[in-house]
Design an enzyme around this catalytic site. Sequence first.
Site, short mmCIF file in Angstrom:
data_model
loop_
_atom_site.label_atom_id
_atom_site.label_comp_id
_atom_site.label_asym_id
_atom_site.label_seq_id
_atom_site.Cartn_x
_atom_site.Cartn_y
_atom_site.Cartn_z
N SER A 90 19.34 46.25 15.23
CA SER A 90 19.59 44.82 15.45
C SER A 90 20.22 44.18 14.23
O SER A 90 21.26 44.62 13.77
CB SER A 90 18.28 44.16 15.87
OG SER A 90 18.55 42.91 16.44
N ASP A 114 24.95 39.34 16.49
CA ASP A 114 24.36 40.33 15.59
C ASP A 114 24.87 41.72 15.99
O ASP A 114 25.61 41.84 16.97
CB ASP A 114 22.83 40.19 15.57
CG ASP A 114 22.16 40.71 16.82
OD1 ASP A 114 22.81 40.69 17.89
OD2 ASP A 114 20.99 41.13 16.75
N ASP A 139 23.87 44.26 17.60
CA ASP A 139 23.69 44.80 18.95
C ASP A 139 23.88 43.72 20.02
O ASP A 139 23.60 43.94 21.20
CB ASP A 139 22.34 45.51 19.12
CG ASP A 139 21.15 44.59 19.01
OD1 ASP A 139 21.20 43.66 18.19
OD2 ASP A 139 20.17 44.78 19.76
N ASP A 189 22.60 40.78 20.92
CA ASP A 189 21.60 40.06 21.72
C ASP A 189 21.19 38.75 21.07
O ASP A 189 20.31 38.05 21.56
CB ASP A 189 20.38 40.94 22.06
CG ASP A 189 19.64 41.42 20.83
OD1 ASP A 189 20.09 41.14 19.70
OD2 ASP A 189 18.59 42.08 21.00
MG MG Z 1 19.70 42.15 17.96
#
Ligand code: MG
Length: 456
Positions: free
Chosen positions: A104, A250, A252, A254
């Site tokens: 993340s 970010d 990834d 999300d």
């Molecule tokens: Mg994330």
Amino acid sequence: MPVITSISGIRGTIGGTSTGALTPPEIIKFVSAYGTIIKRNSPWPVVIVGRDARISGKMIENLVCGTLMALGIDVINIGMATTPTTEIAVILEKADGGIIITASHNPKNWNALKLLNNQGEFIDNDTGKEVVELANKIEDIKFEEVENLGQLTKNTDYIHKHIDMIKELELVDVEAIKNAGFTVVVDTINSVGAIATPMLLKELGVKNIITLNNIPNGDFSHNPEPLPENLVDLSNSIIINNADVGFAVDPDVDRLAIISENGEMFGEEYTLVAIADYILSQKKGNTVSNLSSSRALRDVTQKYGQEYFAAAVGELNVVEKMKATNAIIGGEGNGGVIYPELHYGRDSLVGIAMFLTYMAKKKMKVSEIRKQFPDYVIIKKKLNIENKNVDELLKKVEKHFIKYNPITIDGVKIDFEEGWVHIRKSNTEPIIRIYAEAKSKEEAEKLSDSVISQII
Ligand code: MG
């Protein structure tokens, strides 16, 4: 630092020994445990594997895929994909689970495994605990004979499928976005956002797309957490390019931060608030966020005569509450937008599509949208509580403020007239975290001091 296990996955740094890092033996242990649990419920198990663009991603992907195959699990490797894309792939493939290889917003030397169930959602607490228990008994895990090894297939179409599904949503208006002729700057922080975000913007008909940090090589050019101090270049680029809006995701994809046409931060807390405002203006329904998120979501929800519900911190808890209350929009104050009509996971791509539709349909500048919402300030503090009984302290606070009906599903949260204070213990350090929100910093300080005085 040893490997950290939590409900959001297994995290660690790359390089070093297994006592202090996320090493191949550690990865194999956890994937073997997870795969063993997945196999119980399915005679022909299939697991989706996706990853962000981290430097260690390819190495871990090989370990993860190989281990699942050794357990007799068929693997669909979707390659570089966002976390929400991997979640959607589990649903579309009717797979038995999914693994996302991403740390993340953590720096580039970190990586992690996020483990999904057959709904493309995070595995629950009990399953998470079982994974850890089984991982520590790796010698008991049974691998398959050669005839029964799993097959590996590769399918890198999923980002496209994800975007197609977003375009088909009733509340996403591609025509309106196209007609608005927007100029958009996006900071994709050298990860999978660099693939998915420009593709989305193009498909939505954005006229001018400017991308920063757009090579997905995992060599993050700034701290990858989408916080104001890391988004100065984005802010400058919006002004130089005379853009309508800026987005930061970010690694990834999300979490979503929005920046106004004047280069000012919209505030990560207000990403969900604004999108909820748009959705509630189109249809009726409940909203959910976690206890530490801004009260502004409650205010906006009540403006439309609907009901707001608070969940314990953590995406899993928010999703559970959203299902229980049949919420139409929810998420977390850190820019995590969950739109269940698409899927139950934080998804920056759907957030971008909704926000652009909002701007286009209401013909409003980003700064004008922001001005509609009450201004709240959230402060965050830590308190050292070494050698103290935390549960007793929390009970004491709850008792002292009993007339405010404290919420105790996750630490103690006290809602005052002028703001709130939320205190919870850290699972990893001997500290209590204190969050407080009010209309000004001074007021928030005052509220948090009134609670802290009960602890020390
Ligand atoms: Mg994330």
